[in-house]
Design a protein around this motif. Structure first.
Motif, mmCIF file in Angstrom:
data_model
loop_
_atom_site.group_PDB
_atom_site.id
_atom_site.type_symbol
_atom_site.label_atom_id
_atom_site.label_comp_id
_atom_site.label_asym_id
_atom_site.label_seq_id
_atom_site.Cartn_x
_atom_site.Cartn_y
_atom_site.Cartn_z
ATOM 1 N N THR A 233 37.823 7.950 -24.297
ATOM 2 C CA THR A 233 36.425 7.551 -24.388
ATOM 3 C C THR A 233 36.005 6.623 -23.258
ATOM 4 O O THR A 233 34.873 6.680 -22.787
ATOM 5 C CB THR A 233 36.162 6.862 -25.733
ATOM 6 O OG1 THR A 233 37.065 5.753 -25.875
ATOM 7 C CG2 THR A 233 36.385 7.823 -26.885
ATOM 8 N N ASP A 260 30.411 11.509 -28.419
ATOM 9 C CA ASP A 260 30.414 10.278 -27.622
ATOM 10 C C ASP A 260 30.843 9.106 -28.510
ATOM 11 O O ASP A 260 30.017 8.297 -28.935
ATOM 12 C CB ASP A 260 29.011 10.050 -27.051
ATOM 13 C CG ASP A 260 28.915 8.813 -26.183
ATOM 14 O OD1 ASP A 260 29.964 8.323 -25.728
ATOM 15 O OD2 ASP A 260 27.786 8.325 -25.973
ATOM 16 N N ALA A 262 32.310 6.284 -27.995
ATOM 17 C CA ALA A 262 32.102 4.922 -27.499
ATOM 18 C C ALA A 262 30.636 4.591 -27.250
ATOM 19 O O ALA A 262 30.318 3.471 -26.821
ATOM 20 C CB ALA A 262 32.899 4.735 -26.201
ATOM 21 N N GLY A 263 29.732 5.521 -27.506
ATOM 22 C CA GLY A 263 28.315 5.254 -27.278
ATOM 23 C C GLY A 263 27.975 5.067 -25.811
ATOM 24 O O GLY A 263 27.071 4.288 -25.466
ATOM 25 N N GLY A 266 24.363 6.623 -25.214
ATOM 26 C CA GLY A 266 23.270 6.251 -26.085
ATOM 27 C C GLY A 266 22.892 7.408 -26.991
ATOM 28 O O GLY A 266 23.183 8.569 -26.693
ATOM 29 N N PRO A 267 22.232 7.126 -28.121
ATOM 30 C CA PRO A 267 21.890 8.191 -29.071
ATOM 31 C C PRO A 267 20.849 9.142 -28.494
ATOM 32 O O PRO A 267 19.990 8.747 -27.703
ATOM 33 C CB PRO A 267 21.340 7.419 -30.278
ATOM 34 C CG PRO A 267 20.826 6.138 -29.691
ATOM 35 C CD PRO A 267 21.743 5.799 -28.546
ATOM 36 N N SER A 268 20.947 10.409 -28.858
ATOM 37 C CA SER A 268 19.969 11.399 -28.417
ATOM 38 C C SER A 268 19.947 12.553 -29.396
ATOM 39 O O SER A 268 20.988 12.995 -29.871
ATOM 40 C CB SER A 268 20.312 11.918 -27.012
ATOM 41 O OG SER A 268 19.389 12.918 -26.623
ATOM 42 N N ILE A 275 23.663 14.140 -29.470
ATOM 43 C CA ILE A 275 24.783 13.254 -29.158
ATOM 44 C C ILE A 275 25.178 12.516 -30.414
ATOM 45 O O ILE A 275 24.342 11.869 -31.062
ATOM 46 C CB ILE A 275 24.412 12.257 -28.037
ATOM 47 C CG1 ILE A 275 24.032 13.008 -26.761
ATOM 48 C CG2 ILE A 275 25.570 11.300 -27.763
ATOM 49 C CD1 ILE A 275 23.557 12.104 -25.629
ATOM 50 N N ARG A 276 26.473 12.613 -30.774
ATOM 51 C CA ARG A 276 26.972 11.986 -31.993
ATOM 52 C C ARG A 276 28.298 11.284 -31.715
ATOM 53 O O ARG A 276 29.090 11.746 -30.888
ATOM 54 C CB ARG A 276 27.218 13.055 -33.064
ATOM 55 C CG ARG A 276 25.981 13.807 -33.504
ATOM 56 C CD ARG A 276 25.183 13.037 -34.518
ATOM 57 N NE ARG A 276 25.975 12.845 -35.757
ATOM 58 C CZ ARG A 276 25.485 12.342 -36.890
ATOM 59 N NH1 ARG A 276 24.233 11.968 -36.940
ATOM 60 N NH2 ARG A 276 26.247 12.207 -37.953
ATOM 61 N N PRO A 277 28.581 10.169 -32.405
ATOM 62 C CA PRO A 277 29.871 9.499 -32.218
ATOM 63 C C PRO A 277 31.041 10.295 -32.772
ATOM 64 O O PRO A 277 32.177 10.156 -32.311
ATOM 65 C CB PRO A 277 29.702 8.171 -32.967
ATOM 66 C CG PRO A 277 28.614 8.438 -33.970
ATOM 67 C CD PRO A 277 27.692 9.422 -33.319
ATOM 68 N N SER A 278 30.798 11.132 -33.753
ATOM 69 C CA SER A 278 31.840 11.992 -34.314
ATOM 70 C C SER A 278 31.182 13.232 -34.886
ATOM 71 O O SER A 278 29.996 13.224 -35.232
ATOM 72 C CB SER A 278 32.647 11.268 -35.403
ATOM 73 O OG SER A 278 31.797 10.889 -36.483
#
Length: 399
Positions: A233, A260, A262-263, A266-268, A275-278
């Motif tokens: 990440t 993503d 680790a961010g 940024g969110p989208s 875009i998602r953290p998991s």
């Protein structure tokens, strides 16, 4: 009924296949326990399975970002696998003495499990979550091979049976490989008994509030999944940005889910990019047309299980070897992680989505994976070996 002790490193990609096999064994009436780090195993293995705690090594994400090739391999062993072996050995010893397993199932990179098993005279099977070790990738670098052999010999003197002569990364009883020859290609002989069982895919934890409506809408566009796994990440911001730009440049025909953790981006969430953290990767892959990834073995095999072609951008460790397996099998295109821009990533996506031969090769490998049997086949081999060992107790096999 037999007892199986699984010894795993603090790496989710190594735990997932072992967890699927363990669940199969439990379903067949056997007892299963784990030796590892409880914080890592939580949520990855069955909550009612005993976990014998082991100390850990420095986090793998702490390594320098610019390490590649041989330098990365040396760092991985000197600063992670070797310290991990010394840290885990006491906990593994306690687990063997208290649980009394008939058979250990030891991850190939958790050398403490193999060495403690040989020292205590308990049989073990190797769990190989990547086929890279079987490829002979170090044969062309004899000094590196000698250096690694020296490291393993030093570990054996401290943790194992100094009189043993086999490579502890390959059990003299059996090595289970979670791949098939259709992907792995030719492998080095003289590694002991090897069985290719294909990917072992088990249940995964749900991802809360995942927007399936965004994924499942039918707008005629292909869907790509972009992921660099959980251990890369910190180095992924530039590459993920280029992937996003490549998809946006093809927004009439393509959209993407980008993982993503680790961010970094940024969110989208718009018409083209989510875009998602998991993500629920296994469920998502059944809806995906292409995958862009770091050539991590788990992500590659899970994509190919679903017949999805790949764009691979290996970073380090076994990833260049796995990436070569993908391209040699005709199931994907390789780009350079450190240099690929949106144009290069986009051209690779155009190729795997636009040329039927890539999808055909992915489906061919998928058929081989499913025929190999996965977790049920692995569990059957373990059952058979456990019965053999009960009938003919291990007395220290020297090779």
């Amino acid at each position: 009924m037999s007892r199986f002790l699984f010894v795993v490193p603090p790496l989710a990609g190594h735990v997932y296949p072992a967890s699927a096999v363990a669940a199969e064994l439990v379903g067949r009436g056997h007892e299963v326990a784990w030796a590892g780090q409880p914080a890592v195993l939580a949520g990855l293995v069955a909550s009612d399975s005993p976990v014998f705690p082991c100390a850990g090594a420095p986090a793998i994400d702490d390594r320098p970002r610019d390490l590649r090739g041989v330098a990365a391999l040396k760092f991985l062993w000197d600063d992670f696998f070797v310290p991990l072996a010394y840290a885990m050995a006491p906990g593994v010893t306690t687990a063997v003495m208290e649980f009394g397993p008939d058979l250990l199932v030891v991850d190939q990179q958790t050398v403490a499990g193999a060495l403690v098993a040989e020292r205590l005279g308990v049989p073990y099977v190797t769990s190989s979550t990547t086929s890279a070790e079987l490829s002979g990738s170090l044969i062309g670098i004899p000094k590196v091979d000698q250096w690694l052999t020296g490291l393993l010999d030093g570990l054996r003197l401290r943790l194992g049976d100094p009189s043993a002569r086999y490579d502890p990364r390959f059990s003299p009883r059996l090595t289970l490989v979670f791949s098939t020859g259709e992907l792995a290609g030719p492998t080095v002989q003289e590694r002991g008994p090897v069985c290719f069982v294909g990917p072992a895919l088990g249940a995964r934890a749900d991802v809360a509030d995942f927007p399936w409506g965004w994924v499942d809408r039918d707008d005629g566009r292909a869907l790509a999944l972009v992921s660099l796994g959980t251990a890369n990440t910190a180095v992924g911001a530039r590459f993920l940005t280029q992937c996003v730009d490549a998809v946006r440049a093809r927004s009439r025909t393509l959209r993407a889910v980008v993982v993503d953790p680790a961010g970094l981006l940024g969110p989208s969430r718009d018409d083209d990019i989510l875009i998602r953290p998991s993500v629920p990767q296994l469920a998502l892959l059944s809806r995906t047309d292409a995958v862009v990834c770091h050539a991590g073995h788990n992500t590659v095999t899970e994509a190919l299980w679903h017949g999805v072609p790949l764009v691979v951008a290996p970073i380090r460790d076994d990833q260049p070897v796995v990436a070569a397996q993908v391209t040699d099998a005709g199931a994907g295109v390789r780009v350079r992680f450190g240099r690929a821009d949106a144009r290069a990533v986009g051209a690779a996506l155009d190729a795997v989505l636009g040329r039927p031969r890539f999808a055909a090769a992915a489906r061919r490998i998928s058929h081989s994976f499913r025929a190999a049997g996965g977790a049920p086949t692995a569990a059957a081999h373990l059952e058979e070996l456990a019965i053999e060992e009960q009938e003919n107790p291990w007395h220290g096999l020297q090779i």
